[in-house]
Scaffold this motif. Structure first.
Motif, mmCIF file in Angstrom:
data_model
loop_
_atom_site.group_PDB
_atom_site.id
_atom_site.type_symbol
_atom_site.label_atom_id
_atom_site.label_comp_id
_atom_site.label_asym_id
_atom_site.label_seq_id
_atom_site.Cartn_x
_atom_site.Cartn_y
_atom_site.Cartn_z
ATOM 1 N N ALA A 1 42.478 72.921 46.817
ATOM 2 C CA ALA A 1 43.406 72.256 47.947
ATOM 3 C C ALA A 1 43.056 72.295 49.239
ATOM 4 O O ALA A 1 43.192 71.349 50.013
ATOM 5 C CB ALA A 1 44.734 72.913 47.611
ATOM 6 N N VAL A 2 42.762 73.377 49.722
ATOM 7 C CA VAL A 2 42.233 73.811 51.379
ATOM 8 C C VAL A 2 41.012 72.735 51.401
ATOM 9 O O VAL A 2 40.950 72.232 52.540
ATOM 10 C CB VAL A 2 41.935 75.154 51.344
ATOM 11 N N TYR A 3 39.916 73.026 50.615
ATOM 12 C CA TYR A 3 38.444 72.229 50.758
ATOM 13 C C TYR A 3 38.999 70.801 50.811
ATOM 14 O O TYR A 3 38.451 69.974 51.709
ATOM 15 C CB TYR A 3 37.685 72.572 49.727
ATOM 16 N N GLY A 4 39.890 70.171 49.947
ATOM 17 C CA GLY A 4 40.273 68.926 49.809
ATOM 18 C C GLY A 4 40.965 68.412 51.077
ATOM 19 O O GLY A 4 40.564 67.236 51.658
ATOM 20 N N LEU A 5 41.963 69.251 51.793
ATOM 21 C CA LEU A 5 42.426 68.763 52.731
ATOM 22 C C LEU A 5 41.548 68.235 53.972
ATOM 23 O O LEU A 5 41.456 67.637 54.690
ATOM 24 C CB LEU A 5 43.412 69.810 53.229
ATOM 25 N N ILE A 6 40.588 69.535 53.938
ATOM 26 C CA ILE A 6 39.686 69.314 55.223
ATOM 27 C C ILE A 6 38.498 68.274 54.868
ATOM 28 O O ILE A 6 38.109 67.297 55.671
ATOM 29 C CB ILE A 6 38.639 70.657 55.448
ATOM 30 N N ALA A 7 38.179 67.935 53.497
ATOM 31 C CA ALA A 7 37.199 67.083 53.187
ATOM 32 C C ALA A 7 37.668 65.667 53.416
ATOM 33 O O ALA A 7 36.988 64.791 53.752
ATOM 34 C CB ALA A 7 37.019 67.146 51.529
ATOM 35 N N ILE A 8 39.132 65.470 53.651
ATOM 36 C CA ILE A 8 39.729 64.177 53.733
ATOM 37 C C ILE A 8 39.285 63.667 55.355
ATOM 38 O O ILE A 8 38.960 62.646 55.363
ATOM 39 C CB ILE A 8 40.966 64.275 53.727
ATOM 40 N N GLY A 9 39.289 64.666 56.130
ATOM 41 C CA GLY A 9 38.916 64.342 57.469
ATOM 42 C C GLY A 9 37.580 63.807 57.477
ATOM 43 O O GLY A 9 37.107 62.714 58.285
#
Ligand SMILES: Nc1ncnc2c1ncn2[C@@H]1O[C@H](COP(=O)(O)OP(=O)(O)OP(=O)(O)O)[C@@H](O)[C@H]1O
Ligand SMILES: [Mg+2]
Lengths: 304, 241
Positions: A16-24
């Motif tokens: 979830a954390v990686y995903g949030l950052i990946a969106i940027g």
């Protein structure tokens, strides 16, 4: 079996954390076609902002967990999005229209700058925070192994799912989302329709930074420590997630994040934990070699 | 005067594409710009939006000097373009493309304008939810025109709207231009390879050659002019240079 369930929980949290950052990474790539290598450091800055904010709140005697969390989230999102805006404004916008390589180099420079700035002002040592959200649920016990779901893990997954839904709505249903997608497809035409493209790009950077800010706060709560180097490590993993999902694809970033999180958790549990970062980088190389458009990305060649 | 270019020059790097162009469009007029491939017609259209920016000369729109304004500000003054190659947003639906056209229009007009466009181009009504990139070329051209009209522009710029279209579509598009001008008082600047159609629908016309205006006059005069006939009408387009 119990260990697998535990790793599933841990992997989803990380993912979830990686995903949030990946969106940027993915949103910025979508709109201006560059990899913002300073994005991981924006996340690191947010983690430090949240450490300071949590420490301040503890010193002020704020003991309500929801109040502290909401305050820190707001403060961090606010400051971090200003950082995102400033990075775009100073390091990328002046280079727009030059070669493709120039903003990339500028991004790496910005990343080094942010790391050193934090190192200078905050020190190079690992910073702890007073525990914010402790405890959790014991889900089940098999052969003496207890599967544990920490409150902080639950928080991460719930907040992430909520933000995903909100961003999906923002991008697909609102006029800002339409303008953002129009810029991705044809920036010049979008400006000929009266839309301020520079402003849309700025907002995209700020939105990406906001999600990284949320990730920074959540990770701080989860691990309880930060250091100035996390931006690089987590940044590369989130970048891998974005590439795996298909850079430029919003659902791809989330899917890639979850997959990388799960791979990392299971690799650590069943194979060699000391090689978990190697696993991520191997995935990055394999994807770039065999499927550069990622799982959900569009192939570069497209009939228009 | 709605639009006035005086002594406009434009460059792409070292390529000097416009050499001091003077051109004017009055309120309520249809003006056409004809010329061979590479004459600079599209450059002239785009230079109104500063893409490329006029390196010398002035562009006045509706009494205001717009030479140095950013593209989005110019469009907000009331100029809409149907660009060369249509440039619809291929991964958006027909409806979303139309919404983009209306991005800065008064939202209370949206429903009325949408109905008008659907009446003008019934195919767009049927295909509202279809991805614009999957429309046929002619349908995409209609969408590009409808998108431009959604902003209720004061001045409509059309860059080769008939390019690559079947005769039936071409007829329809010229009919539309005529209707918009006659019934809605729309001012139009039209770039065309199809000089015959263009000069018939236009009040006035200009001939552009190697980045210079070499001839201008009423549509009728130009249709009758031997130079125009020789270069753009009888031998087909593209031999003027
Ligand atoms: N982006 C660009 N970069 C460099 N040169 C360009 C560019 N766009 C146009 N040109 C050059 O400027 C000149 C004018 O081109 P322009 O597209 O305005 O011609 P045109 O009259 O619209 O032709 P056509 O009828 O083929 O569309 C040409 O010589 C062309 O090669
Ligand atoms: Mg052209």
């Amino acid at each position: 079996m119990a260990l697998a369930l535990q790793q599933l929980i841990n992997g989803l949290t990380l993912g979830a954390v990686y995903g949030l950052i990946a969106i940027g990474y993915t949103m910025v790539y979508g709109i201006i076609g560059m990899i913002n290598f300073a994005h991981g450091d924006i996340y690191m800055v947010s983690a430090f902002i949240s450490v300071t904010a949590f420490t301040l709140l503890a010193a002020l005697g704020v003991s309500s967990v929801p109040l502290a969390l909401v305050t820190v989230l707001l403060v961090s999102v606010l400051f971090t999005s200003v950082y995102g805006w400033a990075v775009e404004r100073t390091a990328y916008r002046p280079l727009r229209g030059s070669t493709r390589l120039a903003p990339l180099i500028s991004a790496i420079g910005m990343s080094i700058f942010l790391q050193n700035m934090v190192q200078l002002t905050q020190g190079a040592r690992v910073k702890p925070i007073p525990p914010v959200l402790v405890g959790g649920f014991d889900l089940l016990t098999v052969d003496g192994f207890t599967v544990h779901l920490a409150y902080s893990q639950l928080l991460i997954v719930v907040v992430t799912v909520f933000l995903m839904a909100a961003f999906t709505y923002l991008l697909s249903q609102t006029s800002f989302g339409r303008q953002q997608r129009a810029c991705e497809q044809d920036r010049l035409m979008t400006s000929l329709l009266g839309i301020n493209v520079d402003r849309t790009i700025s907002l995209t950077f700020m939105l990406g930074a906001m999600l990284a800010a949320v990730a920074g706060v959540l990770v701080t709560v989860y691990y309880g420590v930060v250091d100035f180097y996390i931006g690089f490590v987590v940044g590369i993993k989130a970048f891998t997630a974005a590439v795996l999902g298909g850079i430029g694809s919003f659902p791809g970033a989330m899917l890639g994040g979850v997959l990388i999180g799960l791979i990392e958790a299971f690799w650590s549990a069943y194979l060699a934990p000391e090689y978990k970062d190697v696993a991520t980088f191997a995935i990055l190389i394999l994807v770039l070699m065999f499927r550069p458009s990622g799982l959900l990305g569009r192939p570069e060649v497209e009939k228009v | 005067m709605m639009l006035e270019l005086s002594a406009v020059h434009a460059h792409y790097g070292h390529i000097h594409a416009l050499h001091g162009v003077d051109l004017a469009v009055q309120v309520g007029e249809v003006v056409t710009l004809i010329g061979a491939n590479g004459a600079g017609k599209s450059t002239l259209m785009m230079s109104l939006f500063g893409q490329p920016r006029a390196s010398m000369g002035r562009i006045i729109f509706d009494g205001e000097d717009i030479t140095a304004l950013p593209a989005h500000e110019i469009s907000r003054r009331g100029i809409a373009l149907v660009p060369e190659g249509r440039r619809i947003f291929p991964r958006m639906t027909v409806m979303e493309n139309l919404q983009m056209g209306a991005a800065l229009a008064d939202p209370t007009n949206f429903d009325v304008d949408l109905k008008r466009m659907c009446a003008l181009f019934p195919i767009l009504d049927e295909r509202q939810g279809q991805r614009a990139g999957t429309l046929s070329g002619g349908e995409q051209q209609m969408l590009a025109i409808a998108r431009a009209l959604m902003s209720r522009p004061k001045l409509l710029l059309l860059d080769e709207p008939s390019l690559g279209l079947a005769p039936l579509y071409i007829k329809k598009i010229f009919q539309t231009i005529r209707t918009l001008n006659r019934d809605h008082g729309m001012t139009v600047l039209l770039v065309e390879q199809n000089a015959h159609h263009a000069l018939r629908v236009a009040h006035r016309g200009y001939v552009l050659q190697h980045g210079r205006i070499v001839l201008s006059g009423s549509g009728r005069e130009l249709l009758a002019s031997p130079e125009v006939r020789a270069a753009y009408l009888e031998g087909g387009a593209g031999k003027g240079d």
